[in-house]
Design an enzyme around this catalytic site. Structure first.
Site, PDB file in Angstrom:
ATOM      1  CE  LYS A 210     -52.678  56.097   4.759  1.00 34.11           C
ATOM      2  NZ  LYS A 210     -54.156  56.082   4.692  1.00 34.11           N
TER       3      LYS A 210
ATOM      4  CB  ALA B 176     -57.876  50.412   4.084  1.00 32.55           C
TER       5      ALA B 176
ATOM      6  CB  THR C  25     -65.385  54.627   5.036  1.00 32.40           C
ATOM      7  OG1 THR C  25     -64.532  55.210   4.048  1.00 32.40           O
ATOM      8  CG2 THR C  25     -66.782  54.472   4.463  1.00 32.40           C
TER       9      THR C  25
END
Length: 262
Positions: free
Chosen positions: A105, A192, A215
């Site tokens: 990535k 994201a 996250t």
């Protein structure tokens, strides 16, 4: 019946088939043990590994491979923390030497405050990596024009941000994400910004092929439970997209006909 449909609807990236359309990360967890438990709950078969931050080789400290078996889960080395094409290239070359990875990535960041992708540097690095035989999944802005340029340059997957890394703001530009999906010939994976399961479902309902998050799970109060929730959200969003939602209407439309009432 649902499980059978999932098996017949795999995510295909660079010739590899995955039952799960959810990819999770290996950062911000309290421990590798918690990370491993969240991975199991998520059903993901691929994890991103920040080569510059995660301990892969030092035997005197806990190693990721001691908790997440690279023979069972695909490691996806990434270039988190790289701000130039040269840094990204050096990082992935070292990763290939260390672990033999060729599916990687790529992310090249513009600045510390936003962690927004520098698309000029990203495209520059991608072209070199393709020449060197890498298969590259690319973190990018939600710009349909640049997404097409990345695909034309040989990207194995286009990974537009939903919103800023670690922000939890969800998909901020669904119109552009949908435009990218409509033109793409390779998988589109939102990368994201996901914060809640509803964000993951929205990304999948737009027609994306998968969702990558770190996250949202790692910083949840209960990461393992959140990982399980994200698993179901991705499945639900995919099923909803394939089912084809009803059209939006300006006025009410009764579920039962009004004609012929007693």
């Amino acid at each position: 019946m649902t499980e059978k449909k999932e098996e017949l609807d795999p995510l295909i990236v660079a010739g590899r088939a995955f039952r799960s359309r959810l990819i999770i990360g290996t950062g911000k967890y309290k421990s590798y043990a918690e990370n491993a438990a969240a991975l199991e709950a998520s059903g993901a078969e691929m994890v991103t590994v920040a080569v510059r931050r995660v301990n892969l080789t030092n035997p005197d400290a806990p190693r990721l491979a001691d908790f997440i078996d690279p023979q069972k889960t695909l490691y996806l080395p990434n270039t988190a923390g790289c701000f130039t094409a040269e840094e990204a290239l050096r990082t992935l070359r070292l990763a290939r030497e260390a672990g033999g990875w060729d599916l990687v990535k790529l992310e090249v960041l513009a600045d510390q405050k936003t962690l927004y992708p520098d698309m000029e540097e990203t495209l520059k690095a991608l072209k070199v990596l393709i020449k060197e035989g890498f298969q590259v999944m690319v973190y990018c802005s939600d710009d349909p024009v640049y997404a097409r340029k990345l695909e034309d340059a040989g990207a194995a997957a286009i990974m537009p941000l939903g919103s800023l890394i670690g922000s939890g703001l969800g998909v901020q530009n669904p119109v552009n994400i949908r435009l990218i999906v409509e033109q793409a010939r390779t998988p589109v994976i939102v990368d994201a910004g996901v914060g809640a399961p509803s964000d993951a479902a929205i990304a999948m309902e737009l027609g994306c092929d998968g969702v990558l998050m770190n996250t949202a799970i790692a910083e949840a109060k209960d990461p393992v439970r959140m990982a399980r929730a994200m698993k179901h959200a991705v499945i639900a969003g995919r099923e909803g997209y394939l089912a084809g939602r009803m059209p939006k209407k300006r006025y009410a439309d009764p579920s039962s006909p009004l004609a012929g009432l007693i």
